[in-house]
Design a protein around this motif. Structure first.
Motif, mmCIF file in Angstrom:
data_model
loop_
_atom_site.group_PDB
_atom_site.id
_atom_site.type_symbol
_atom_site.label_atom_id
_atom_site.label_comp_id
_atom_site.label_asym_id
_atom_site.label_seq_id
_atom_site.Cartn_x
_atom_site.Cartn_y
_atom_site.Cartn_z
ATOM 1 N N SER A 10 -9.271 -3.544 11.005
ATOM 2 C CA SER A 10 -9.687 -3.673 12.405
ATOM 3 C C SER A 10 -10.495 -4.939 12.652
ATOM 4 O O SER A 10 -10.520 -5.457 13.766
ATOM 5 C CB SER A 10 -10.500 -2.445 12.836
ATOM 6 N N LYS A 11 -11.166 -5.444 11.635
ATOM 7 C CA LYS A 11 -11.950 -6.668 11.780
ATOM 8 C C LYS A 11 -11.188 -7.906 11.330
ATOM 9 O O LYS A 11 -11.498 -9.021 11.740
ATOM 10 C CB LYS A 11 -13.252 -6.555 10.971
ATOM 11 N N ALA A 12 -10.184 -7.724 10.476
ATOM 12 C CA ALA A 12 -9.432 -8.864 9.952
ATOM 13 C C ALA A 12 -8.140 -9.118 10.711
ATOM 14 O O ALA A 12 -7.716 -10.273 10.858
ATOM 15 C CB ALA A 12 -9.108 -8.642 8.474
ATOM 16 N N LEU A 13 -7.504 -8.046 11.211
ATOM 17 C CA LEU A 13 -6.165 -8.167 11.784
ATOM 18 C C LEU A 13 -6.154 -7.886 13.290
ATOM 19 O O LEU A 13 -5.955 -8.800 14.095
ATOM 20 C CB LEU A 13 -5.226 -7.216 11.046
ATOM 21 N N TYR A 14 -6.366 -6.631 13.671
ATOM 22 C CA TYR A 14 -6.392 -6.281 15.091
ATOM 23 C C TYR A 14 -6.963 -4.880 15.251
ATOM 24 O O TYR A 14 -7.056 -4.112 14.303
ATOM 25 C CB TYR A 14 -4.987 -6.330 15.706
ATOM 26 N N GLU A 15 -7.334 -4.559 16.480
ATOM 27 C CA GLU A 15 -7.646 -3.190 16.860
ATOM 28 C C GLU A 15 -7.378 -3.045 18.351
ATOM 29 O O GLU A 15 -7.270 -4.037 19.079
ATOM 30 C CB GLU A 15 -9.093 -2.816 16.515
ATOM 31 N N TRP A 16 -7.269 -1.823 18.787
ATOM 32 C CA TRP A 16 -7.030 -1.563 20.193
ATOM 33 C C TRP A 16 -8.359 -1.424 20.928
ATOM 34 O O TRP A 16 -9.337 -0.928 20.372
ATOM 35 C CB TRP A 16 -6.199 -0.282 20.376
ATOM 36 N N ASN A 17 -8.362 -1.880 22.174
ATOM 37 C CA ASN A 17 -9.563 -1.775 23.007
ATOM 38 C C ASN A 17 -9.614 -0.356 23.580
ATOM 39 O O ASN A 17 -9.118 -0.087 24.679
ATOM 40 C CB ASN A 17 -9.500 -2.819 24.131
ATOM 41 N N TYR A 18 -10.228 0.534 22.813
ATOM 42 C CA TYR A 18 -10.196 1.954 23.168
ATOM 43 C C TYR A 18 -10.913 2.249 24.490
ATOM 44 O O TYR A 18 -10.470 3.098 25.269
ATOM 45 C CB TYR A 18 -10.817 2.788 22.036
ATOM 46 N N LYS A 19 -12.002 1.567 24.748
ATOM 47 C CA LYS A 19 -12.744 1.806 25.991
ATOM 48 C C LYS A 19 -11.892 1.440 27.201
ATOM 49 O O LYS A 19 -11.837 2.166 28.201
ATOM 50 C CB LYS A 19 -14.043 1.003 25.987
ATOM 51 N N ILE A 34 -0.778 1.443 27.987
ATOM 52 C CA ILE A 34 -2.039 1.190 27.285
ATOM 53 C C ILE A 34 -1.839 0.568 25.908
ATOM 54 O O ILE A 34 -2.775 0.009 25.336
ATOM 55 C CB ILE A 34 -2.881 2.481 27.157
ATOM 56 N N PHE A 35 -0.621 0.668 25.349
ATOM 57 C CA PHE A 35 -0.347 0.001 24.080
ATOM 58 C C PHE A 35 0.471 -1.266 24.326
ATOM 59 O O PHE A 35 1.601 -1.413 23.866
ATOM 60 C CB PHE A 35 0.365 0.945 23.110
ATOM 61 N N SER A 36 -0.145 -2.172 25.087
ATOM 62 C CA SER A 36 0.464 -3.461 25.405
ATOM 63 C C SER A 36 -0.508 -4.575 25.034
ATOM 64 O O SER A 36 -1.662 -4.318 24.655
ATOM 65 C CB SER A 36 0.816 -3.528 26.897
ATOM 66 N N ASP A 37 -0.051 -5.801 25.159
ATOM 67 C CA ASP A 37 -0.889 -6.947 24.780
ATOM 68 C C ASP A 37 -2.228 -6.963 25.511
ATOM 69 O O ASP A 37 -3.223 -7.459 24.980
ATOM 70 C CB ASP A 37 -0.145 -8.261 25.065
ATOM 71 N N PRO A 86 2.690 -1.015 14.873
ATOM 72 C CA PRO A 86 3.582 0.108 15.193
ATOM 73 C C PRO A 86 3.925 0.219 16.671
ATOM 74 O O PRO A 86 5.071 0.492 17.036
ATOM 75 C CB PRO A 86 2.781 1.328 14.705
ATOM 76 N N GLU A 87 2.950 0.003 17.548
ATOM 77 C CA GLU A 87 3.172 0.196 18.980
ATOM 78 C C GLU A 87 3.894 -0.983 19.638
ATOM 79 O O GLU A 87 4.446 -0.845 20.735
ATOM 80 C CB GLU A 87 1.835 0.425 19.703
#
Length: 305
Positions: free
Chosen positions: A82-91, A114-117, A165-166
């Motif tokens: 999540s810190k090196a590659l990516y994570e989703w903006n959950y908020k 919600i699972f878009s760029d 995945p998304e």
């Protein structure tokens, strides 16, 4: 080896060395040669050696000389995907879900939204992979991460692509120049080492360090630069907890210039030893060594009785 096409950045090894010199990085034939091959072969460079010998600066200087964007991943214990590659903006995703609860949208439509760029938080590795412009990726102190994170790096550097995945697979449009630095605090996996070109950067010899000092501290006299290089070299031969790095040599040279020193005597060296050394036990050893050297000089100057 990746099939991604990338135009060569350098015409020759000499061009690399000259370009680095223009950024005030003094590279020998070995360093320039590895950078040239990394570009032509599309391979990462694993740069090992003691702390403070110019490993990180090499990547910065290559970015500067090529006009590429420098993307840095500072490694540390506990670094994860999540810190090196990516994570989703959950908020932000949660806010969108709440906003669409009053609509007639189905869950599949909401999920696709919600699972878009728009909701993706890119981290250094994904930024380097997805960049349109030329990139130099610096993975600094890779020996500090766990084996699992090292495996993630290996997967990405093997094909220069990331599977989300998304969203699907994101493939690099051009191969970034990648530098991994290591202070050898732990042994890296054979798989990662096989993927990279290897470069060891050690402390420079005395003449090279003198040249570095004169380049980085342009107002220093040749005599003082020579004295600084000689003293630092003698200190590195002692059994110290931490030998002076090149950056600390430069700090010491600048300190001497600020103090108006034209020649280093025992008193000056002793009073400024904390610029070069960061452990009291090392400073005590250095002071004894410098006092001994000074005594020897005086004895030789007086001649036989």
């Amino acid at each position: 080896m990746s099939d991604i096409a990338s135009d060569p950045r350098f015409e020759s090894v000499d061009a690399v060395r000259d370009g680095l010199r223009d950024t005030q990085y003094l590279a020998d034939e070995g360093i320039a040669g590895i950078v040239y091959l990394a570009d032509r072969l599309g391979k990462p460079v694993l740069v090992e050696g003691p702390a403070g010998t110019g490993k990180t600066q090499l990547a910065k200087s290559v970015a500067e000389m090529t006009g590429a964007r420098l993307i840095r991943l500072q490694c540390y214990e506990g670094l994860d995907e999540s810190k090196a590659l990516y994570e989703w903006n959950y908020k932000k995703q949660l806010l969108r879900i709440q906003a669409e609860r009053t609509d007639d949208s189905t869950w599949s439509e909401v999920e696709e939204d919600i699972f878009s760029d728009e909701f993706l938080l890119t981290r250094p590795l994904l930024e380097a992979i997805s960049a349109d412009e030329p990139v130099v990726l610096l993975i600094d102190e890779v020996d500090r991460v766990e084996v699992e994170t090292e495996a993630l790096l290996l997967e990405i550097l093997s094909d220069y692509q990331v599977s989300i995945p998304e969203l699907g697979t994101i493939t690099a449009k051009q191969i970034p120049l990648v530098f991994l630095t290591s202070n050898t605090t732990r042994e890296l996996s054979e798989a990662l080492k096989r993927r990279c070109l290897f470069l060891h950067i050690d402390y420079p010899d005395m003449e090279r360090e003198k040249e570095i000092v004169r380049t980085k501290v342009p107002d220093i006299s040749e005599a003082l630069a020579d004295q600084v290089a000689r003293i630092v070299r003698s200190l590195r031969q002692l059994d110290l907890k931490k030998s002076p790095s090149v950056s600390e040599t430069l700090d010491w040279a600048r300190t001497l210039m600020l103090l108006g020193v034209t020649e280093v005597d025992s008193e000056t060296a002793t009073s400024t030893a904390n610029i070069l050394l960061k452990y009291q036990s090392d400073i005590a050893k250095a002071v004894r060594e410098l006092a001994s050297d000074q005594s020897g000089v005086k004895a030789n100057a007086s001649g036989p009785k």
